[in-house]
Motif scaffolding. Sequence first.
Motif, PDB file in Angstrom:
ATOM      1  N   LYS A   1      -5.479  -8.855   3.682  1.00  8.57           N
ATOM      2  CA  LYS A   1      -5.125 -10.200   4.177  1.00  8.57           C
ATOM      3  C   LYS A   1      -6.350 -11.054   4.504  1.00  8.57           C
ATOM      4  CE  LYS A   1      -2.405  -8.398   7.031  1.00  8.57           C
ATOM      5  NZ  LYS A   1      -1.540  -7.531   7.683  1.00  8.57           N
TER       6      LYS A   1
ATOM      7  N   GLN B   1       4.992 -16.102   7.549  1.00 12.16           N
ATOM      8  CA  GLN B   1       5.188 -14.753   8.090  1.00 12.16           C
ATOM      9  C   GLN B   1       5.874 -13.850   7.061  1.00 12.16           C
ATOM     10  OE1 GLN B   1       7.270 -15.923  11.659  1.00 12.16           O
ATOM     11  NE2 GLN B   1       5.422 -15.689  12.919  1.00 12.16           N
TER      12      GLN B   1
ATOM     13  N   ASP C   1       2.124  -7.039   3.135  1.00 15.21           N
ATOM     14  CA  ASP C   1       2.023  -5.779   3.884  1.00 15.21           C
ATOM     15  C   ASP C   1       2.873  -4.688   3.237  1.00 15.21           C
ATOM     16  OD1 ASP C   1       0.257  -6.809   5.757  1.00 15.21           O
ATOM     17  OD2 ASP C   1       1.807  -7.197   7.266  1.00 15.21           O
TER      18      ASP C   1
ATOM     19  N   ILE D   1       3.312 -12.827   4.414  1.00 14.70           N
ATOM     20  CA  ILE D   1       2.442 -11.778   4.961  1.00 14.70           C
ATOM     21  C   ILE D   1       3.189 -10.445   4.997  1.00 14.70           C
ATOM     22  CG2 ILE D   1       1.159 -11.004   7.015  1.00 14.70           C
ATOM     23  CD1 ILE D   1      -0.163 -13.370   5.449  1.00 14.70           C
ATOM     24  N   TYR D   2       4.442 -10.480   5.393  1.00 15.31           N
ATOM     25  CA  TYR D   2       5.259  -9.270   5.422  1.00 15.31           C
ATOM     26  C   TYR D   2       5.375  -8.669   4.014  1.00 15.31           C
ATOM     27  CZ  TYR D   2       9.246  -6.156   5.804  1.00 15.31           C
ATOM     28  OH  TYR D   2      10.056  -5.057   5.738  1.00 15.31           O
TER      29      TYR D   2
END
Length: 161
Positions: A117, A143, A150, A146-147
């Motif tokens: 990231k 968000q 991940d 980003i999730y």
Amino acid sequence: MDVNDLRSYREKVEYYLKEHLHQTAVYKLYHNQELTETDVESLQEIFWKKLGSKEQYEREFASKSVTRLVREIVGLDRKTAIEAFSQFLTNQSLNSNQIEFIKLIVDYIIKNGYLEKEKLQKEPFKSFGSLVQLFEYQRPVLQSIIYTIDSINEHAEKEVS
């Protein structure tokens, strides 16, 4: 060409992976599927016994997990990556810069298989400005992006317990 004809350990690993995309663990990593401990053990067996030794692996790739190494070498399947980010690519509320930014993420992950990231703050991503500015009024979307990153990264970091 036999894998053992190649000169360096790194070359053996890269050659093996590109020639064995259908080997179960490699296939799962390439398609972002959950790995089992047996999958990880099979990769360790290949890298640490078939292609060379654990010492050679550690000398060449330091403490990088075998699963992450595979993902970084083979990348991520294009269809799989696009599918993972499809909700953002078709989101009517996003502007063209945001969509292009997401496409850049997808292309990066397809090629590299993994996205730290912190790289989102560097080129080529920073040419779109900061994430805060780019998604100023859409924090939940950011968000979710980003999730998703991940989640893709986690599938490449399976270890044997």
